[in-house]
Scaffold this motif. Structure first.
Motif, PDB file in Angstrom:
ATOM      1  N   ASP A   1       0.841  -1.128   0.113  1.00  0.00           N
ATOM      2  CA  ASP A   1      -0.045   0.065   0.061  1.00  0.00           C
ATOM      3  C   ASP A   1       0.962   1.046   0.002  1.00  0.00           C
ATOM      4  O   ASP A   1       1.864   1.411   0.863  1.00  0.00           O
ATOM      5  CB  ASP A   1      -0.962   0.141   1.229  1.00  0.00           C
ATOM      6  CG  ASP A   1      -1.724  -1.179   1.209  1.00  0.00           C
ATOM      7  OD1 ASP A   1      -1.847  -2.183   0.357  1.00  0.00           O
ATOM      8  OD2 ASP A   1      -2.574  -1.373   2.341  1.00  0.00           O
ATOM      9  N   GLY A   2       0.485   2.035  -0.723  1.00  0.00           N
ATOM     10  CA  GLY A   2       1.359   3.493  -0.737  1.00  0.00           C
ATOM     11  C   GLY A   2       0.876   4.576   0.081  1.00  0.00           C
ATOM     12  O   GLY A   2      -0.305   4.337   0.658  1.00  0.00           O
ATOM     13  N   PHE A   3       1.491   5.344   0.170  1.00  0.00           N
ATOM     14  CA  PHE A   3       0.993   6.577   0.891  1.00  0.00           C
ATOM     15  C   PHE A   3       1.872   8.030   0.922  1.00  0.00           C
ATOM     16  O   PHE A   3       2.762   7.949   0.285  1.00  0.00           O
ATOM     17  CB  PHE A   3       1.291   6.359   2.672  1.00  0.00           C
ATOM     18  CG  PHE A   3       2.523   6.022   2.950  1.00  0.00           C
ATOM     19  CD1 PHE A   3       3.597   7.056   3.287  1.00  0.00           C
ATOM     20  CD2 PHE A   3       3.210   4.676   3.074  1.00  0.00           C
ATOM     21  CE1 PHE A   3       4.823   6.860   3.812  1.00  0.00           C
ATOM     22  CE2 PHE A   3       4.398   4.565   3.297  1.00  0.00           C
ATOM     23  CZ  PHE A   3       5.377   5.467   3.821  1.00  0.00           C
ATOM     24  N   ASP A   4       1.063   8.945   1.109  1.00  0.00           N
ATOM     25  CA  ASP A   4       1.805  10.347   0.840  1.00  0.00           C
ATOM     26  C   ASP A   4       2.078  10.285  -0.901  1.00  0.00           C
ATOM     27  O   ASP A   4       1.029   9.930  -1.676  1.00  0.00           O
ATOM     28  CB  ASP A   4       2.729  10.597   1.430  1.00  0.00           C
ATOM     29  CG  ASP A   4       2.567  10.966   2.823  1.00  0.00           C
ATOM     30  OD1 ASP A   4       1.278  10.987   3.296  1.00  0.00           O
ATOM     31  OD2 ASP A   4       3.407  10.762   3.763  1.00  0.00           O
ATOM     32  N   ASP A   5       3.207  10.474  -1.307  1.00  0.00           N
ATOM     33  CA  ASP A   5       3.698  10.607  -2.844  1.00  0.00           C
ATOM     34  C   ASP A   5       4.238   9.311  -3.100  1.00  0.00           C
ATOM     35  O   ASP A   5       4.819   9.098  -3.862  1.00  0.00           O
ATOM     36  CB  ASP A   5       4.426  11.744  -2.907  1.00  0.00           C
ATOM     37  CG  ASP A   5       5.460  11.853  -2.210  1.00  0.00           C
ATOM     38  OD1 ASP A   5       5.699  10.813  -1.351  1.00  0.00           O
ATOM     39  OD2 ASP A   5       6.660  12.605  -2.469  1.00  0.00           O
ATOM     40  N   TRP A   6       4.419   8.446  -2.068  1.00  0.00           N
ATOM     41  CA  TRP A   6       5.079   7.010  -2.337  1.00  0.00           C
ATOM     42  C   TRP A   6       4.139   5.880  -2.748  1.00  0.00           C
ATOM     43  O   TRP A   6       2.984   5.550  -2.089  1.00  0.00           O
ATOM     44  CB  TRP A   6       5.825   6.581  -1.233  1.00  0.00           C
ATOM     45  CG  TRP A   6       6.689   5.236  -1.161  1.00  0.00           C
ATOM     46  CD1 TRP A   6       7.846   5.190  -2.221  1.00  0.00           C
ATOM     47  CD2 TRP A   6       6.594   3.990  -0.484  1.00  0.00           C
ATOM     48  NE1 TRP A   6       8.153   3.964  -2.006  1.00  0.00           N
ATOM     49  CE2 TRP A   6       7.435   3.336  -1.000  1.00  0.00           C
ATOM     50  CE3 TRP A   6       5.567   3.641   0.444  1.00  0.00           C
ATOM     51  CZ2 TRP A   6       7.731   2.045  -0.469  1.00  0.00           C
ATOM     52  CZ3 TRP A   6       5.598   2.405   0.984  1.00  0.00           C
ATOM     53  CH2 TRP A   6       6.639   1.558   0.237  1.00  0.00           C
ATOM     54  N   ASP A   7       4.408   5.065  -3.823  1.00  0.00           N
ATOM     55  CA  ASP A   7       3.494   4.186  -4.522  1.00  0.00           C
ATOM     56  C   ASP A   7       3.737   2.688  -4.121  1.00  0.00           C
ATOM     57  O   ASP A   7       3.004   1.930  -4.119  1.00  0.00           O
ATOM     58  CB  ASP A   7       3.797   4.042  -5.980  1.00  0.00           C
ATOM     59  CG  ASP A   7       3.362   5.309  -6.557  1.00  0.00           C
ATOM     60  OD1 ASP A   7       2.374   6.000  -6.105  1.00  0.00           O
ATOM     61  OD2 ASP A   7       4.074   5.531  -7.792  1.00  0.00           O
ATOM     62  N   GLY A   8       4.665   2.681  -3.043  1.00  0.00           N
ATOM     63  CA  GLY A   8       4.819   0.984  -2.450  1.00  0.00           C
ATOM     64  C   GLY A   8       5.902   0.457  -3.031  1.00  0.00           C
ATOM     65  O   GLY A   8       6.702   0.848  -3.844  1.00  0.00           O
ATOM     66  N   ILE A   9       6.065  -0.848  -2.302  1.00  0.00           N
ATOM     67  CA  ILE A   9       7.243  -1.679  -2.958  1.00  0.00           C
ATOM     68  C   ILE A   9       6.819  -3.068  -3.103  1.00  0.00           C
ATOM     69  O   ILE A   9       5.990  -3.630  -2.446  1.00  0.00           O
ATOM     70  CB  ILE A   9       8.486  -1.351  -1.800  1.00  0.00           C
ATOM     71  CG1 ILE A   9       9.428  -2.365  -2.368  1.00  0.00           C
ATOM     72  CG2 ILE A   9       7.948  -2.143  -0.357  1.00  0.00           C
ATOM     73  CD1 ILE A   9      11.021  -2.433  -1.373  1.00  0.00           C
ATOM     74  N   SER A  10       7.516  -3.584  -4.356  1.00  0.00           N
ATOM     75  CA  SER A  10       6.967  -4.924  -4.544  1.00  0.00           C
ATOM     76  C   SER A  10       7.368  -6.012  -3.592  1.00  0.00           C
ATOM     77  O   SER A  10       8.353  -5.858  -2.966  1.00  0.00           O
ATOM     78  CB  SER A  10       7.594  -5.449  -5.890  1.00  0.00           C
ATOM     79  OG  SER A  10       7.478  -6.749  -6.166  1.00  0.00           O
ATOM     80  N   SER A  11       6.432  -6.767  -3.216  1.00  0.00           N
ATOM     81  CA  SER A  11       6.996  -7.822  -1.902  1.00  0.00           C
ATOM     82  C   SER A  11       8.318  -8.614  -2.454  1.00  0.00           C
ATOM     83  O   SER A  11       8.860  -9.061  -1.864  1.00  0.00           O
ATOM     84  CB  SER A  11       5.739  -8.800  -1.813  1.00  0.00           C
ATOM     85  OG  SER A  11       5.368  -9.404  -2.947  1.00  0.00           O
ATOM     86  N   PHE A  12       8.356  -8.717  -3.931  1.00  0.00           N
ATOM     87  CA  PHE A  12       9.564  -9.417  -4.543  1.00  0.00           C
ATOM     88  C   PHE A  12      10.802  -8.640  -4.254  1.00  0.00           C
ATOM     89  O   PHE A  12      11.828  -9.282  -3.807  1.00  0.00           O
ATOM     90  CB  PHE A  12       9.180  -9.872  -5.974  1.00  0.00           C
ATOM     91  CG  PHE A  12       8.364 -10.798  -6.203  1.00  0.00           C
ATOM     92  CD1 PHE A  12       7.687 -11.458  -5.325  1.00  0.00           C
ATOM     93  CD2 PHE A  12       7.704 -10.790  -7.430  1.00  0.00           C
ATOM     94  CE1 PHE A  12       6.748 -12.472  -5.587  1.00  0.00           C
ATOM     95  CE2 PHE A  12       6.874 -11.707  -7.853  1.00  0.00           C
ATOM     96  CZ  PHE A  12       6.345 -12.517  -6.979  1.00  0.00           C
ATOM     97  N   GLU A  13      10.776  -7.367  -4.471  1.00  0.00           N
ATOM     98  CA  GLU A  13      11.666  -6.523  -4.147  1.00  0.00           C
ATOM     99  C   GLU A  13      12.170  -6.577  -2.792  1.00  0.00           C
ATOM    100  O   GLU A  13      13.260  -6.262  -2.178  1.00  0.00           O
ATOM    101  CB  GLU A  13      11.423  -5.021  -4.664  1.00  0.00           C
ATOM    102  CG  GLU A  13      12.818  -4.112  -4.360  1.00  0.00           C
ATOM    103  CD  GLU A  13      12.479  -2.718  -4.980  1.00  0.00           C
ATOM    104  OE1 GLU A  13      13.519  -1.958  -4.923  1.00  0.00           O
ATOM    105  OE2 GLU A  13      11.322  -2.604  -5.716  1.00  0.00           O
TER     106      GLU A  13
END
Length: 361
Positions: free
Chosen positions: A160-172
């Motif tokens: 889940d993203g927040f503010d201006d951040w889109d999140g990170i893949s669980s694979f990453e």
């Protein structure tokens, strides 16, 4: 020892179903990981602060420290120089503490505490601060969260993203965890990533798409083995699937063996095409080209992850297949896991059912 069955229809000869390990064939890390798989039974979900093992809770920074991945870790005794790290991927219940307990108990029973470090990450669905997770009131940060569904983290979608951040893949996140292990434990010479059920589904999709593991090593050169227990669905590396005759509901036996694989819809003996979607990512490799999926979908997220290191869309499928063929991947299946997916707790959507009626198929 030789594998007792080759899952040829997956399109890669390196996938093996091994017989039950003996002391002569199993390494200490493999024995530990395989032993843990048979214990994965109940779940009570993610809790923050941790309900169990608070003294083993730690926070691994992700995305440059923007968020952290909650983990449990069992370190070797003072003065020991562990050479193996076992990373355990939990199942759908997100019960990383249960998995950590099973791993740690197996470690102690086999008297391996000086040799092996165990790491159990969790992919949370709840808010969690670093202070609450670690018990350190001065710790700052928030955990990455995958709140939409189990498949969000199993299939490699972004958190889940927040503010201006889109999140990170669980694979990453798994890739970053491997790097953290290598930087934190300088004596480690081998890493084993293992998972059961949903954790095995994630582990398979991760190892197919990740740059880690090619030629049996991590990106930094550490030996890497992946041991996966009873995933209820697979990614196939070509467009063939088991023929209808291979997926009879009455045929739920340990020595089940399929030798006929057909392109879905190609004849009356072939399974259905799932409206042409059977080979899209999740169950196949199609649809990972840049722009092929709608933004903010799982396929788009995994495409973005892959394109961080692969740039030629025309070669994505061939490259992923070729790299996976050099990776050290072992599957384990439960002898008694015979319930079909129409009535059992395994994936029963169209793409999964094209692969077989149960985990043993």
């Amino acid at each position: 020892a030789q594998p007792n069955k080759v899952w040829g229809g997956l399109g890669c000869c390196s996938i093996r179903v091994w017989p039950r390990p003996t002391s002569a064939m199993a390494s200490p890390a493999s024995s530990l990981a395989i032993g843990v798989l048979v214990l994965a039974l109940a779940a009570h979900g993610f809790t923050c602060p941790p309900a169990n093992y608070p003294g083993m809770a730690a926070a691994v920074p992700l995305a440059g420290g923007r968020v952290f991945l909650p983990i449990f870790k069992h370190d070797a005794p003072d003065g020991a120089a562990p050479t193996i790290a076992v990373i355990t991927l939990h199942g759908a219940g997100r019960n990383g503490d249960n998995y950590h307990g099973w791993v740690t108990n197996a470690l102690r029973k086999q008297d391996m505490e000086g040799e092996i470090v165990t790491i159990s990450p969790i992919f949370p669905d709840k808010n969690c601060s670093a202070a609450d997770w670690t018990g350190d009131p001065e710790a700052v940060g928030r955990a990455a969260r995958w709140t939409h569904s189990t498949r969000q983290w199993v299939n490699g979608a972004t958190s889940d993203g927040f503010d201006d951040w889109d999140g990170i893949s669980s694979f990453e996140a798994v890739d970053d965890l491997i790097t953290w292990v290598e930087m934190t434990y300088r004596t480690i010479r081998k890493i084993v990533v293992t998972g059961f059920s949903a954790g095995a589904q994630m582990g398979l999709r991760w190892v197919i798409t990740s740059p880690n593991g090619a030629r049996g090593v991590t990106l930094s050169g550490t030996l890497l083995t992946i041991i996966l227990g009873s995933p209820s669905s697979f990614i196939y590396l070509n467009d063939r699937r088991p023929a209808k005759s291979c997926s009879l509901i009455k045929d739920q036996v340990v020595d089940h063996n399929c030798t006929t694989f057909l392109v879905p819809g190609s004849s009356h003996k072939a399974v259905k095409t799932c409206k042409g979607h059977y080979n899209l990512y999740g169950f196949g490799l199609e649809g990972l080209e840049r722009g092929a999926a709608k933004p903010h979908t799982t396929r788009a997220d995994v495409s973005d992850y892959i394109h961080k290191y692969l740039h030629d869309d025309a070669l994505i499928e061939d490259t992923l297949r070729a790299r996976f063929g050099t990776k050290n991947v072992i599957f384990e299946f439960g002898d008694l896991d015979v319930k079909d997916c129409l009535s059992g707790v395994c994936a029963d959507d169209c793409g999964a059912m094209d692969e077989g009626m149960s985990r043993l198929q």
